[in-house]
Design a protein around this motif. Structure first.
Motif, PDB file in Angstrom:
ATOM      1  N   LEU A  75       1.199  -1.510  -0.095  1.00  0.00           N
ATOM      2  CA  LEU A  75      -0.039   0.276   0.796  1.00  0.00           C
ATOM      3  C   LEU A  75       1.062   1.314   0.231  1.00  0.00           C
ATOM      4  CD1 LEU A  75      -3.078   1.578   0.049  1.00  0.00           C
ATOM      5  CD2 LEU A  75      -2.618   0.997   2.616  1.00  0.00           C
ATOM      6  N   CYS A  76       0.433   2.174  -0.641  1.00  0.00           N
ATOM      7  CA  CYS A  76       1.399   3.633  -0.426  1.00  0.00           C
ATOM      8  C   CYS A  76       0.739   4.576  -0.536  1.00  0.00           C
ATOM      9  CB  CYS A  76       1.766   4.100  -2.030  1.00  0.00           C
ATOM     10  SG  CYS A  76       2.309   5.449  -2.292  1.00  0.00           S
ATOM     11  N   VAL A  77       0.481   5.379   0.893  1.00  0.00           N
ATOM     12  CA  VAL A  77      -0.274   6.402   1.060  1.00  0.00           C
ATOM     13  C   VAL A  77       0.537   7.854   0.286  1.00  0.00           C
ATOM     14  CG1 VAL A  77      -1.698   5.720   2.578  1.00  0.00           C
ATOM     15  CG2 VAL A  77       0.606   6.651   3.309  1.00  0.00           C
ATOM     16  N   TYR A  78       0.085   8.483   0.062  1.00  0.00           N
ATOM     17  CA  TYR A  78       0.355  10.045  -0.786  1.00  0.00           C
ATOM     18  C   TYR A  78      -0.447  10.818   0.045  1.00  0.00           C
ATOM     19  CZ  TYR A  78      -3.283  10.429  -4.482  1.00  0.00           C
ATOM     20  OH  TYR A  78      -4.692   9.974  -5.222  1.00  0.00           O
ATOM     21  N   PHE A  79       0.460  11.865   1.218  1.00  0.00           N
ATOM     22  CA  PHE A  79      -0.287  12.785   1.511  1.00  0.00           C
ATOM     23  C   PHE A  79       0.210  14.283   0.505  1.00  0.00           C
ATOM     24  CE2 PHE A  79       1.436  10.229   5.254  1.00  0.00           C
ATOM     25  CZ  PHE A  79      -0.615   9.968   5.091  1.00  0.00           C
ATOM     26  N   GLY A  80      -0.843  15.245   0.851  1.00  0.00           N
ATOM     27  CA  GLY A  80      -0.899  16.525   0.147  1.00  0.00           C
ATOM     28  C   GLY A  80      -2.396  17.086   0.660  1.00  0.00           C
ATOM     29  N   LEU A  81      -2.019  18.571  -0.416  1.00  0.00           N
ATOM     30  CA  LEU A  81      -2.891  18.911  -0.491  1.00  0.00           C
ATOM     31  C   LEU A  81      -3.895  19.698  -1.307  1.00  0.00           C
ATOM     32  CD1 LEU A  81      -1.490  21.720   1.987  1.00  0.00           C
ATOM     33  CD2 LEU A  81      -3.179  20.650   2.516  1.00  0.00           C
ATOM     34  N   HIS A 107      -5.908  14.200   1.266  1.00  0.00           N
ATOM     35  CA  HIS A 107      -5.539  15.448   0.549  1.00  0.00           C
ATOM     36  C   HIS A 107      -6.381  16.333   0.670  1.00  0.00           C
ATOM     37  CE1 HIS A 107      -7.441  13.236  -2.574  1.00  0.00           C
ATOM     38  NE2 HIS A 107      -6.578  12.685  -2.730  1.00  0.00           N
ATOM     39  N   GLY A 108      -6.536  18.088   1.512  1.00  0.00           N
ATOM     40  CA  GLY A 108      -7.157  18.694   1.307  1.00  0.00           C
ATOM     41  C   GLY A 108      -7.256  19.924   1.178  1.00  0.00           C
ATOM     42  N   ASN A 109      -7.377  20.901   1.695  1.00  0.00           N
ATOM     43  CA  ASN A 109      -6.796  22.477   1.213  1.00  0.00           C
ATOM     44  C   ASN A 109      -6.463  22.612   2.212  1.00  0.00           C
ATOM     45  OD1 ASN A 109      -8.506  22.464  -0.710  1.00  0.00           O
ATOM     46  ND2 ASN A 109     -10.214  22.870   0.113  1.00  0.00           N
ATOM     47  N   GLY A 110      -4.841  24.092   1.958  1.00  0.00           N
ATOM     48  CA  GLY A 110      -4.694  24.979   2.981  1.00  0.00           C
ATOM     49  C   GLY A 110      -3.360  24.313   2.475  1.00  0.00           C
ATOM     50  N   ILE A 113       3.305  22.680   5.858  1.00  0.00           N
ATOM     51  CA  ILE A 113       3.648  21.561   6.914  1.00  0.00           C
ATOM     52  C   ILE A 113       2.212  20.988   7.756  1.00  0.00           C
ATOM     53  CG2 ILE A 113       5.239  19.967   7.476  1.00  0.00           C
ATOM     54  CD1 ILE A 113       5.765  20.742   4.660  1.00  0.00           C
ATOM     55  N   GLU A 114       2.462  22.213   8.173  1.00  0.00           N
ATOM     56  CA  GLU A 114       1.408  22.523   9.110  1.00  0.00           C
ATOM     57  C   GLU A 114       0.371  21.098   8.999  1.00  0.00           C
ATOM     58  OE1 GLU A 114       0.411  25.313  11.788  1.00  0.00           O
ATOM     59  OE2 GLU A 114       2.906  24.931  13.433  1.00  0.00           O
ATOM     60  N   HIS A 115      -0.775  21.900   7.824  1.00  0.00           N
ATOM     61  CA  HIS A 115      -1.377  21.056   7.094  1.00  0.00           C
ATOM     62  C   HIS A 115      -1.075  19.820   6.672  1.00  0.00           C
ATOM     63  CE1 HIS A 115      -3.167  25.810   5.983  1.00  0.00           C
ATOM     64  NE2 HIS A 115      -3.341  25.391   7.605  1.00  0.00           N
ATOM     65  N   LEU A 116      -0.481  19.466   5.889  1.00  0.00           N
ATOM     66  CA  LEU A 116       0.048  18.406   5.442  1.00  0.00           C
ATOM     67  C   LEU A 116       0.076  17.449   6.796  1.00  0.00           C
ATOM     68  CD1 LEU A 116       1.201  16.822   3.102  1.00  0.00           C
ATOM     69  CD2 LEU A 116       3.396  16.979   3.490  1.00  0.00           C
ATOM     70  N   MET A 117       0.583  17.558   8.181  1.00  0.00           N
ATOM     71  CA  MET A 117       0.386  17.162   8.914  1.00  0.00           C
ATOM     72  C   MET A 117      -0.612  16.839   9.182  1.00  0.00           C
ATOM     73  SD  MET A 117       1.827  14.951  11.393  1.00  0.00           S
ATOM     74  CE  MET A 117       3.683  15.431  11.527  1.00  0.00           C
ATOM     75  N   CYS A 140       7.650  26.227  -0.940  1.00  0.00           N
ATOM     76  CA  CYS A 140       7.329  27.393  -0.195  1.00  0.00           C
ATOM     77  C   CYS A 140       5.969  26.750   1.173  1.00  0.00           C
ATOM     78  CB  CYS A 140       6.419  28.422  -1.416  1.00  0.00           C
ATOM     79  SG  CYS A 140       4.810  27.366  -1.794  1.00  0.00           S
ATOM     80  N   TRP A 141       5.814  25.971   1.239  1.00  0.00           N
ATOM     81  CA  TRP A 141       4.766  25.068   2.217  1.00  0.00           C
ATOM     82  C   TRP A 141       5.624  25.755   3.734  1.00  0.00           C
ATOM     83  CZ3 TRP A 141       1.636  20.157   0.488  1.00  0.00           C
ATOM     84  CH2 TRP A 141       0.892  20.992  -0.550  1.00  0.00           C
ATOM     85  N   LEU A 142       7.307  25.354   3.133  1.00  0.00           N
ATOM     86  CA  LEU A 142       8.284  25.289   4.773  1.00  0.00           C
ATOM     87  C   LEU A 142       7.655  27.032   5.483  1.00  0.00           C
ATOM     88  CD1 LEU A 142      11.237  23.465   3.855  1.00  0.00           C
ATOM     89  CD2 LEU A 142       9.459  22.837   5.476  1.00  0.00           C
ATOM     90  N   ALA A 143       7.318  28.064   4.235  1.00  0.00           N
ATOM     91  CA  ALA A 143       7.127  29.432   5.436  1.00  0.00           C
ATOM     92  C   ALA A 143       5.991  29.318   5.442  1.00  0.00           C
ATOM     93  CB  ALA A 143       7.279  30.294   4.241  1.00  0.00           C
ATOM     94  N   GLY A 144       4.951  28.356   5.624  1.00  0.00           N
ATOM     95  CA  GLY A 144       3.558  28.088   6.048  1.00  0.00           C
ATOM     96  C   GLY A 144       2.288  29.153   5.551  1.00  0.00           C
ATOM     97  N   GLN A 145       1.401  29.170   5.845  1.00  0.00           N
ATOM     98  CA  GLN A 145      -0.705  30.301   5.920  1.00  0.00           C
ATOM     99  C   GLN A 145       0.355  31.461   7.306  1.00  0.00           C
ATOM    100  OE1 GLN A 145      -3.581  28.878   4.410  1.00  0.00           O
ATOM    101  NE2 GLN A 145      -2.269  28.930   2.474  1.00  0.00           N
TER     102      GLN A 145
END
Length: 358
Positions: A75-81, A107-110, A113-117, A140-145
């Motif tokens: 099983l491969c899971v991929y996490f994203g937004l 995956h969702g919206n955002g 990296i906090e959203h990814l977690m 750029c997600w390392l800067a966050g929102q």
């Protein structure tokens, strides 16, 4: 008409209004305009997204617990937004990958990296052990929102209706209770969510006890078709600029927790024997040109700090898709989704055959 009989009701409402005003002022003087314990540094993820992710994982657990436990397929899971939701087709991956493997996305919206977690929390809380985890992200997600805090966006007052609306919004913005209602809701729900997680782990409950399974968890998303007009591109880029993605100082902020969150996510995957691959998702040329080099540098330095950093594969695909296949600055259209998924499947094929251990 005798209005005296409504006198007591009016008095009650007046007393309630005065009590609310007094409470509002007391909260303001006690905690200030934007208390850090309430207003987070980063914009919180939407709770509808959290609930959806919990339901999808509960459905995945039930499927493997009762139906697919004997299949033996990795099983491969991929996490994203949103860029993963609209850019990765799990059916294309399964069809074009030489390994007999199933792909499931959370995956969702955002835009952090906090959203990814947040997308990975249900799995990390369980005993589930996928063979492979793909983290589909943008540097750029390392800067966050940055949290909007008490910022107020006021549209141009073109007529009396918008002028009145602006005055009402301005009054609500000056009121502590109304301006913080979203953060109060997030503060309460975060506390309850953490409490539920603690009880869940302590009682050793299955994932489908934490949330009811989604009855149709794998329905395809609504794909973007066509290409947005140039004015929308500029509006979207202005929004990303407001968030802080194009500001080099956003990547050197010592209070930024996103790099550490990425390290925690990688470590927790490795702890359960799951191989980790980081995929830098495609971006159109207009977007790429505005991202400062500090973003890529921060990703590189963050991965160097990882205890298992040498075991993290990084596939840089940020410029792998031509602009014509983008719906907007970072979201692929349907044709672009197919092309990118084919490219991603080729890279998955380059990995050794993973073992199945759910």
């Amino acid at each position: 008409m005798d209005v005296t009989r409504y006198r007591n009701v009016a008095v009650v409402f007046l007393c309630i209004a005065l009590a609310m005003v007094a409470l509002d002022r007391a909260l303001y003087f006690a905690f200030g305009s934007a208390p850090r314990w309430l207003v987070p540094e980063q914009k919180p993820i939407g709770w509808d997204i959290v609930d959806c992710t919990e339901k999808r994982f509960a459905a995945l657990f039930e499927e493997y617990e009762w139906e697919a436990a004997d299949l033996g397929e990795p099983l491969c899971v991929y996490f994203g937004l949103s860029t993963a939701r609209l850019g990765i087709d799990p059916d294309v991956l399964a069809a074009r990958t030489g390994h007999r493997m199933r792909f499931v996305g959370f995956h969702g919206n955002g835009g952090s990296i906090e959203h990814l977690m947040g997308m990975a929390r249900p799995l990390l809380r369980s005993d589930f052990r996928p063979a492979l985890a793909i983290l589909a992200l943008h540097p750029c997600w390392l800067a966050g929102q940055r949290s909007d805090g008490l910022q107020l966006e006021v549209p141009p007052a073109v007529n009396w209706k918008t002028r009145l609306t602006n005055k009402v919004r301005g009054l609500a913005h000056e009121t502590w209770i109304t301006s913080h209602r979203t953060f109060v809701n997030h503060f309460v729900r975060s506390g309850l969510y953490s409490l539920r997680e603690t009880l869940f782990v302590d009682l050793d409950l299955p994932p489908n006890a934490f949330s009811a399974p989604d009855p149709d968890p794998w329905k395809p998303p609504k794909y973007f078709t066509g290409r947005r007009d140039p004015e929308y591109f500029l509006t979207q880029l202005d929004r990303w600029k407001t968030i802080g993605w194009f500001d080099s100082e956003s990547y050197t902020n010592p209070n930024n927790q996103n790099p550490q969150v990425l390290l925690d996510l990688i470590a927790k995957c490795h702890d359960r024997g799951t191989e980790v691959v980081i995929v830098q998702m495609p971006e159109c040329s207009q977007f790429r040109a505005l991202i400062p080099p500090e973003a890529e540098e921060l990703l590189r330095k963050t991965l160097q700090r990882s205890a298992g950093g040498s075991n993290v594969v990084v596939w840089d695909l940020h410029d792998s898709i031509d602009d014509e296949y983008f719906h907007d600055t970072i979201h692929l259209g349907q044709e672009g989704r197919g092309k990118f998924s084919q490219r991603l499947s080729e890279l998955v094929n380059s990995l050794p055959q993973p073992a199945a251990h759910h």
